[in-house]
Design a protein around this motif. Structure first.
Motif, short mmCIF file in Angstrom:
data_model
loop_
_atom_site.label_atom_id
_atom_site.label_comp_id
_atom_site.label_asym_id
_atom_site.label_seq_id
_atom_site.Cartn_x
_atom_site.Cartn_y
_atom_site.Cartn_z
N ASN A 276 0.84 -1.19 0.00
CA ASN A 276 0.00 0.00 0.00
C ASN A 276 0.88 1.26 0.00
O ASN A 276 1.70 1.44 0.90
N VAL B 88 0.30 4.24 0.74
CA VAL B 88 0.14 5.10 1.92
C VAL B 88 1.00 4.55 3.06
O VAL B 88 1.66 5.32 3.78
N HIS B 89 1.06 3.24 3.20
CA HIS B 89 1.93 2.66 4.23
C HIS B 89 3.39 3.00 3.94
O HIS B 89 4.16 3.31 4.85
N LEU C 195 4.06 6.39 5.10
CA LEU C 195 4.14 6.48 6.56
C LEU C 195 5.48 5.94 7.06
O LEU C 195 6.07 6.50 8.00
N ILE D 222 8.04 8.51 6.64
CA ILE D 222 7.99 9.50 7.73
C ILE D 222 8.76 8.98 8.94
O ILE D 222 9.53 9.71 9.58
N VAL E 25 8.71 16.21 7.29
CA VAL E 25 7.58 15.52 7.92
C VAL E 25 6.36 16.42 7.96
O VAL E 25 5.25 16.02 7.62
N MET F 78 5.69 15.64 3.39
CA MET F 78 5.03 14.34 3.46
C MET F 78 3.51 14.49 3.60
O MET F 78 2.76 13.61 3.17
N VAL F 79 3.07 15.60 4.18
CA VAL F 79 1.62 15.83 4.26
C VAL F 79 1.05 15.93 2.84
O VAL F 79 0.04 15.31 2.51
N LEU G 259 1.11 12.47 1.17
CA LEU G 259 0.00 11.64 1.63
C LEU G 259 -1.30 12.11 1.00
O LEU G 259 -2.13 11.31 0.56
N PHE G 260 -1.44 13.42 0.94
CA PHE G 260 -2.61 14.05 0.36
C PHE G 260 -2.86 13.49 -1.04
O PHE G 260 -3.96 13.07 -1.37
N MET H 165 -3.35 9.46 -1.09
CA MET H 165 -4.63 8.97 -0.62
C MET H 165 -5.73 9.18 -1.66
O MET H 165 -6.70 8.45 -1.69
N MET H 166 -5.56 10.19 -2.50
CA MET H 166 -6.61 10.47 -3.47
C MET H 166 -6.42 9.71 -4.76
O MET H 166 -7.38 9.49 -5.49
#
Lengths: 201, 351
Positions: free
Chosen positions: A27, A29-30, A33, A36, A63, A67-68, A71-72, A75-76
């Motif tokens: 994944n 997203v993992h 993370l 991070i 971080v 990374m925000v 992730l943004f 995730m989309m």
């Protein structure tokens, strides 16, 4: 083994483990993370090296901001892992060879032959009130003034280019110009009176 | 007792230091939790009175035990984990939000000497930690595997990133004016009574900081991440019981933190407002600094509630416009002004 060494090895192990997880997780997203986590651990290593400014800025910038946004986007996006992983086994030998080559290069260059204690004396330990931030700032804004400013300008150009590439004006939005909205006056601007016949029936 | 003392002295120095620090951390965190509990009570009471209601008044005299009852209720509720949710991340997310909100207090100066870790990069440390807090919202909303939660997450992430920049720039102005990143030094740079605190020379930055602080904590009028009327409860729609309570705690702990930081950065922290004034100065000399800090922090905590009771929710595009097109330019201009004022030692504040 001193406490510091122990902390270093723990943090280094966390960085490596997290880095492996980044490339092996299914994944995305993992993976992000774990990246991070790797940033956090390397920031800890920098703290050990008395570079508190760099350590905190790593957390603050990478971080806290980069990374925000990563992730943004991750995730989309609907990322099809199967396609991405199709060549994994086929390319694995090449990847392993590359990894070994890079590790060997790193060990050869950063190893004790070039950076041993005979070549460079161990840096002196600073007192608790020593401000790494101040030292860094005073060098950055005097000796390395031009490189620093040039780097800043390059970044600015990149920002403007990125915005220029992605900015499109849509004609079909119902966007209201806030300044027009603010200057609106009581009475005619707000409502329009119409006279119409009452509905029949 | 003597046995205990000898046992204590037998411990190695590092261990003694560790235990001592742990005790100090507990001494900060426990009152903080209590304050959070009664902050929620104050919120319901104050907003109640502002809206000509009574607020909670059933549990205990005048509702004093309401927060305790709420906490007990939340503890005994079941934590429901949605199907297909990522269990580990789902449970980790509230803790990730709460952690930075509490850890930031480590460098906070409660009084001249009273600070857990008096580090030089205190301001940077706080900026870094507050920027990490957003992960709790992002991970929580994503791990819930719910559309509403995800919408709330996306809104919150965009909003927090936007306002963090304005907030960071406002603090850059403070550090330029104070010439230090250490919070204690920043307070000492404001010595000399009410009018030498930074709120006056840094007035635009102060306004930007407070408003960004409200946006950062996802409070009304910037609470689109929760948006009860549109997306139910945003990122924590799937949370229940203690998992929800931890999010709740984190939100209020963050509000207290922002209030206390505003008091330190712009209102002279523990300094007396009458310092160095002819008659009032000596008259209030005996008041401990902690008292002033509490009053200042309390005012900004009240402001959060006041704003919530007063303003309707912002529209999303207006939030983005305010953050990117209004606040960031204001802060950049004022940083330049402060920089010039410091270089040319403009009288009253920077000479």
């Amino acid at each position: 083994m001193t406490l510091e060494k122990l902390i270093f090895y723990v943090l280094a192990a966390v960085v490596l483990a997290a880095a492996v997880m980044v490339v092996t997780r299914r994944n995305p997203v993992h993976s992000a993370l774990f990246l991070i986590l790797a940033f956090f651990a390397s920031s800890g290593i920098w703290l050990l090296a008395e570079a508190e400014f760099l350590a905190i800025v790593l957390v603050l910038v990478y971080v806290g901001a980069v990374m925000v946004l990563f992730l943004f986007v991750l995730m989309m996006l609907d990322i099809d892992i199967a396609v991405l992983r199709a060549g994994f086994i086929k390319l694995l030998p090449l990847g392993i060879v590359m990894a070994i080559a890079m590790a060997a290069e790193l060990i050869l260059i950063v190893g004790p032959d070039n950076f041993g204690l005979e070549k460079y004396a161990a840096p002196a330990r600073h007192a608790a009130d020593y401000s790494n931030t101040e030292e860094l700032g005073s060098v950055l804004y005097t000796v390395y003034m031009y490189p620093f400013e040039i780097a800043a300008v390059i970044l600015l150009v990149a920002i403007i280019a990125a915005i220029g590439l992605t900015m499109r004006r849509r004609t079909d939005t119902k966007f209201i110009d806030p300044s027009k909205q603010v200057v609106i006056k009581k009475g005619d601007d707000r409502i329009r009176m119409v006279s119409m016949d009452a509905e029949k029936g | 007792m003597e046995f205990l003392i000898s046992l204590w002295e037998a411990l190695p120095y590092e261990l003694q230091y560790l235990i001592w620090t742990m005790i100090k951390i507990v001494a900060i965190v426990l009152p903080m939790m209590l304050l959070v509990a009664y902050y929620t009570y104050a919120e319901r009471k104050i907003i109640g009175y502002m809206q000509v209601r009574v607020g909670p008044n059933r549990v205990g005299p005048k509702g004093w035990l309401q927060p305790i009852a709420d906490a007990l209720k939340l503890m005994f509720k079941e934590i429901i984990i949605p199907a297909n949710a990522n269990k580990l991340l789902f449970l980790m997310a509230p803790a990730i939000t709460l952690g930075p909100a509490l850890a930031a207090w480590a460098v906070f100066p409660f009084d001249e000497k009273l600070v857990l870790a008096d580090i030089n990069a205190g301001l940077l440390y706080i900026l870094a930690l507050t920027s990490v807090g957003v992960y709790g919202v992002i991970i929580g909303g994503w791990a819930s595997n719910s559309k509403y939660a995800f919408l709330g997450t996306m809104r919150s992430a965009a909003q927090i990133v936007a306002y963090e920049i304005a907030m960071g720039f406002a603090l850059v102005g403070v550090l330029v004016a104070a010439g230090s990143l250490n919070l204690g030094e920043i307070i000492r740079a404001q010595e000399g009574g009410l009018f030498s605190w930074f709120w006056l020379p840094l007035l635009p930055l102060f306004a930007v900081y407070v408003i960004s602080g409200v946006a950062e904590t996802n409070r009304a009028p910037f609470d689109v991440a929760e948006g009860e009327s549109e997306i139910v409860a945003g990122f924590h729609v799937e949370y229940s019981g203690m998992a929800f309570a931890v999010y709740f705690l984190a939100e209020y702990a963050n509000m207290i933190l922002i209030s206390a930081l505003t008091a330190v950065m712009f209102f002279g922290g523990w300094l007396s407002p009458f310092q160095g004034w002819p008659v009032l100065g000596p008259l209030f000399d005996w008041v401990p600094g902690f008292f002033w800090l509490v009053i200042k922090t309390g005012f900004f905590m009240f402001l959060f509630l006041w704003l919530r009771a007063t303003f309707p929710r912002y529209r999303y595009d207006q939030i983005m416009r305010l953050g990117w097109k209004v606040f960031i330019p204001i802060t950049i201009v004022w940083i330049a002004v402060v920089g010039l004022a410091v270089v040319y030692q403009v009288p009253w504040w920077f000479d």
